[in-house]
Design a protein around this motif. Structure first.
Motif, short mmCIF file in Angstrom:
data_model
loop_
_atom_site.label_atom_id
_atom_site.label_comp_id
_atom_site.label_asym_id
_atom_site.label_seq_id
_atom_site.Cartn_x
_atom_site.Cartn_y
_atom_site.Cartn_z
N SER A 226 -1.05 26.55 -3.57
CA SER A 226 -1.10 27.14 -2.24
C SER A 226 -1.76 28.52 -2.27
N ARG A 227 -1.40 29.33 -3.26
CA ARG A 227 -1.96 30.69 -3.35
C ARG A 227 -3.44 30.65 -3.73
N ILE A 228 -3.81 29.74 -4.62
CA ILE A 228 -5.21 29.62 -5.03
C ILE A 228 -6.06 29.17 -3.86
N ASP A 229 -5.62 28.14 -3.14
CA ASP A 229 -6.40 27.60 -2.02
C ASP A 229 -6.56 28.61 -0.90
N SER A 230 -5.56 29.47 -0.71
CA SER A 230 -5.61 30.44 0.38
C SER A 230 -6.16 31.80 -0.07
N GLY A 231 -6.51 31.91 -1.36
CA GLY A 231 -7.04 33.17 -1.87
C GLY A 231 -5.99 34.26 -1.97
N ARG A 232 -4.71 33.89 -2.09
CA ARG A 232 -3.63 34.88 -2.13
C ARG A 232 -2.96 34.97 -3.50
N LEU A 233 -3.65 34.54 -4.54
CA LEU A 233 -3.08 34.61 -5.88
C LEU A 233 -3.06 36.06 -6.34
N GLU A 234 -1.87 36.61 -6.55
CA GLU A 234 -1.73 38.02 -6.92
C GLU A 234 -1.76 38.18 -8.44
N LEU A 235 -2.49 39.19 -8.89
CA LEU A 235 -2.57 39.50 -10.32
C LEU A 235 -1.98 40.88 -10.56
N ARG A 236 -1.12 40.98 -11.56
CA ARG A 236 -0.55 42.27 -11.96
C ARG A 236 -1.13 42.61 -13.33
N ARG A 237 -2.25 43.31 -13.30
CA ARG A 237 -3.01 43.56 -14.53
C ARG A 237 -2.32 44.57 -15.43
N GLN A 238 -2.27 44.21 -16.71
CA GLN A 238 -1.73 45.07 -17.75
C GLN A 238 -2.57 44.85 -19.01
N PRO A 239 -2.50 45.75 -19.97
CA PRO A 239 -3.18 45.47 -21.25
C PRO A 239 -2.58 44.23 -21.90
N VAL A 240 -3.42 43.31 -22.32
CA VAL A 240 -2.95 42.04 -22.91
C VAL A 240 -3.55 41.88 -24.30
N ASP A 241 -2.69 41.59 -25.27
CA ASP A 241 -3.13 41.26 -26.63
C ASP A 241 -3.25 39.74 -26.69
N ILE A 242 -4.47 39.25 -26.51
CA ILE A 242 -4.68 37.81 -26.41
C ILE A 242 -4.36 37.10 -27.73
N SER A 243 -4.62 37.75 -28.87
CA SER A 243 -4.32 37.13 -30.17
C SER A 243 -2.82 36.94 -30.34
N ASP A 273 -10.91 45.60 -25.04
CA ASP A 273 -9.65 45.69 -24.30
C ASP A 273 -9.65 44.65 -23.18
N LEU A 274 -8.48 44.10 -22.92
CA LEU A 274 -8.36 43.10 -21.86
C LEU A 274 -7.24 43.50 -20.92
N TRP A 275 -7.56 43.66 -19.66
CA TRP A 275 -6.58 43.92 -18.63
C TRP A 275 -6.43 42.67 -17.79
N ALA A 276 -5.25 42.07 -17.84
CA ALA A 276 -5.02 40.81 -17.13
C ALA A 276 -3.54 40.69 -16.79
N ASP A 277 -3.21 39.66 -16.06
CA ASP A 277 -1.81 39.37 -15.74
C ASP A 277 -1.23 38.59 -16.91
N PRO A 278 -0.30 39.16 -17.68
CA PRO A 278 0.19 38.48 -18.89
C PRO A 278 0.86 37.15 -18.58
N ASP A 279 1.58 37.05 -17.48
CA ASP A 279 2.22 35.77 -17.13
C ASP A 279 1.19 34.70 -16.86
N LYS A 280 0.11 35.08 -16.16
CA LYS A 280 -0.95 34.11 -15.84
C LYS A 280 -1.72 33.70 -17.10
N ILE A 281 -1.91 34.66 -18.03
CA ILE A 281 -2.57 34.33 -19.29
C ILE A 281 -1.71 33.35 -20.08
N ASP A 282 -0.38 33.57 -20.09
CA ASP A 282 0.52 32.62 -20.75
C ASP A 282 0.41 31.24 -20.12
N GLN A 283 0.26 31.20 -18.79
CA GLN A 283 0.14 29.91 -18.10
C GLN A 283 -1.14 29.19 -18.52
#
Length: 393
Positions: A226-243, A273-283
């Motif tokens: 629903s959020r993706i289709d409506s363009g309302r997907l919220e991102l809470r960007r933080q430094p993320v250690d992808i490894s 450096d990567l700034w992203a939403d850590p929960d979304k990266i986990d997903q």
């Protein structure tokens, strides 16, 4: 929409001539907005360039513009429509079979009315079309000088309706099984609690817990869609250690019973450096790894490396590749992998995960692709830009 004519044909010449007569003989393109004339040289817009059907009638109710899209949608040649009364050139009926122009009466109706909202109407033969109209007046409450009609086919709306119907059917199917299990086990425990041993009770409660978790995940997926289709997907960007995030997901799979030798991680650095939403990266990582384990075979390889950021040749981003050694995805299915309900096999799943993954990656400003890996299996690769918040730049 002010319509200019770049290469006037007979139909468009008639439109310009009629517009010129209304302005005291000055030849002009039809002003379909009532906001003033924009001549063709300044706009360069030809009515035939418009993706939707455009029909314009003058103050006397005769058609002065009938573009190519209108001709295609109505199956009426433009030359046959020009100069004819609007209700004859465009015979529309509502879904009850009543003539639409008679009901709406654009020229003789209420002077406060400025148009008709989009609605489904029928062309001769019962073909549906989406129609909206604008009544153009030179001044409020004045006579109608133009009727501008927009026509669209119903194919896109029907595809959307089918997609919604499929989503409802899939959700109903996916919910029925776990809810039946939860209801059955809880009812049995409540009615016959004393008859079961502690081990039996534990087994049934673990099953209930697993099925409740399945329902929770499905609801979370629906909210994400629903959020993706409506363009309302919220991102809470933080430094993320992808490894570290990749290592954490692999350890969780090993703890769940997977063979440690099945996973291989290759990291090439230094990573930006990567700034992203850590929960979304986990997903994203969880979904791609779960797909590789469930639907693929052999070794699952994770590669993390710097890569040019999407759309920014002077900036580096982070690329993550997940590949396996299974049969892979058929070539003819590559284009449908990230659509709703696509399933690579019959091994469970709702078919919504990769659609959500693509939406999350794109919300971060990244890209994701699918192909065939070195071992013959599926290979998913996504690239995320640095996306540092503006206040830190």
């Amino acid at each position: 929409m002010a319509v200019g004519m770049s290469s006037p044909g007979p139909a468009h010449t008639a439109a310009a001539r009629a517009a010129g007569e209304d302005r005291g003989g000055e030849t002009a393109a039809p002003d379909t907005t009532g906001t003033g004339h924009l001549d063709a040289l300044s706009t360069g817009i030809d009515p035939d360039d418009l993706p939707d059907g455009l029909v314009v009638a003058d103050g006397s109710g005769r058609v002065i513009c009938f573009n190519a899209a209108a001709a295609r949608i109505t199956a009426t040649p433009g030359a046959d429509a020009i100069g004819r009364p609007l209700d004859v050139a465009l015979p529309l009926e509502d879904l009850k079979g009543k003539r639409w122009w008679t009901l709406t009466d654009p020229y003789g109706g209420l002077a406060t009315r400025n148009g008709q909202p989009e609605r489904n109407l029928l062309l001769p033969g019962g073909r549906e079309v989406l129609v909206s109209a604008r009544y153009v007046r030179e001044h409020p409450l004045g006579p109608v000088r133009r009727v501008v009609v927009s026509l669209r086919g119903t194919e896109a709306r029907r595809r959307t309706e089918r997609s919604h119907a499929e989503l409802i059917a899939t959700v109903a199917h996916e919910l029925r099984s776990p809810l039946t299990s939860v209801k059955g086990f809880t009812a049995t425990l409540l009615a016959k609690w004393e008859r079961f041993t502690d081990d039996q009770k534990r087994l049934m409660l673990e099953t209930v817990d697993a099925d409740a978790g399945r329902v929770t995940r499905l609801i979370a997926e629906l909210l994400d869609i629903s959020r993706i289709d409506s363009g309302r997907l919220e991102l809470r960007r933080q430094p993320v250690d992808i490894s570290a995030a990749v290592a954490r997901h692999i350890q969780a799979l090993i703890a769940g019973g997977q063979d440690p030798d099945r996973f291989r991680v290759r990291a090439r650095g230094p990573l930006p450096d990567l700034w992203a939403d850590p929960d979304k990266i986990d997903q994203i990582l969880g979904n791609l790894l779960e797909n590789a384990v469930r639907h693929g075979e052999g070794t699952v390889t994770m590669e993390i490396a710097p890569a040019p950021a999407p759309g920014k040749s002077d900036e580096m981003g982070t690329a993550v590749t997940v590949s396996d050694e299974g049969p892979g995805i058929p070539e003819e299915s590559m284009g449908r992998v990230f659509t709703r309900f696509w399933r690579g096999s019959k091994r469970g799943g709702t078919g919504l995960g990769l659609y959500i993954v693509k939406g999350i990656v794109e919300a971060h400003g990244g890209t994701i692709t699918v192909g065939r890996g070195p071992g013959g299996g599926a290979e998913f690769r996504f690239i995320l830009p640095v996306s540092m918040p503006a206040y830190l730049v």
